[in-house]
Scaffold this motif. Structure first.
Motif: not given
Length: 315
Positions: A189, A192, A210, A269
């Protein structure tokens, strides 16, 4: 200001057409990755399944074709734990451009002992993070050749309460499998988001997005024999859990939206709407520790050293 009614709503059942586009899904032969591949195949795009196991990939391809007539789907051998093999895998894709890569494949070990790859890296950190980091490096020319291409990285809710130990990224001390897995997903994460910062700084049109799939259970997942078979007993016994979590078909929705939705931006995200565990995908505010740019930059430097690669995107 535009009204809410003017903002197009994302419909997981009515995906936009994507004929002429090509997508690669790591681990696309099983689990959530299979459903990402099946749903993207329904858009008319060419879908490439990256998988170590040819037989399982062929089963997945047959299943997709049985549900999506005329699906353009193929397999490329891919072993993320073998860094030296990744360049060959990318060459085997046989494409001159790539619209999106979905970093989905993952290893989760439940019990000791600690295991290492042939390169000497802890297996979960190597497969989940380092392999995808190096794969991004090798895919950079294909992604750069495609304006607006996307790199979609799959994180996990398990990473929300975890922190990286930059002095022991490979869990050589006090190895605990569940913690090592959670940290490997947190590394993905942070990668990313750091990747998106670097893409923006390079004025690249490629986006790094993400996603996390929330809670996904086999028992709530529809059958796709022989890829996945769910008995009636399993389905009935787990129905109450459907109020909290979901099947892997629904857990694929955030990644599919991240690939296709023109409204998605780099650094976003996406996660399931209900408490991040189930439901249709939405853009979620970043967790506080994901905004730690210092840790992300140090992780990037360490990943370059461990893989001998440095993903850069220049036109």
């Amino acid at each position: 200001m535009p009204s809410v009614l003017q903002v197009p709503q994302w419909d997981v059942q009515r995906l936009p057409h994507a004929e002429g586009k090509s997508f690669l899904i790591t681990g696309g032969n099983a689990g959530i990755g299979y459903f990402v591949a099946e749903q993207l195949a329904g858009t008319g795009a060419t879908v490439v399944l990256g998988s170590r196991d040819r037989a399982r990939a062929e089963d997945a391809i047959a299943s997709i074709r049985s549900r999506v007539p005329g699906a353009k789907v193929k397999h490329v051998p891919l072993d993320l734990a073998d860094l030296a093999s990744l360049r060959t895998s990318v060459e085997a894709i046989g494409l001159d451009r790539l619209d999106a890569i979905v970093h989905n494949a993952g290893v989760a070990l439940d019990h000791p002992p600690r295991r290492e790859t042939a390169d000497g890296h802890e297996l979960m950190f190597a497969t989940n993070h380092l392999g995808h980091f190096a794969l991004t490096h090798h895919l950079a020319p294909l992604l750069t050749a495609t304006p607006g291409s996307r790199i979609v990285t799959t994180g996990s809710f398990a990473a929300k309460s975890e922190r990286l130990d930059l002095d022991d990224l490979q869990s050589t001390h006090d190895y605990q499998p569940k913690r090592a897995y959670s940290r490997s997903k947190l590394a993905q994460m942070l990668f990313a988001l750091e990747l998106d910062r670097r893409l923006r700084a390079a004025a690249s049109t490629t986006l790094s997005v993400l996603v996390h799939p929330g809670g996904a259970l086999d028992s709530l997942t529809p059958s796709r024999p022989p890829v996945h078979v769910r008995t009636t007993g399993q389905r009935l016994s787990r129905l109450p859990l459907g109020l909290v979590v979901q099947g892997k078909d629904a857990a694929a929705w955030p990644a599919v939206r991240a690939v296709l939705d023109p409204g998605v931006r780099g650094g976003h995200m996406l996660s399931p709407r209900a408490f991040g565990l189930r439901g249709t995908p939405r853009i979620e505010p970043l967790w506080n520790h994901l905004a730690d740019t210092t840790t992300a930059a140090r992780l990037w430097t360490a990943s370059c050293e461990l893989t001998g690669t440095d993903p850069t995107f220049t036109h």
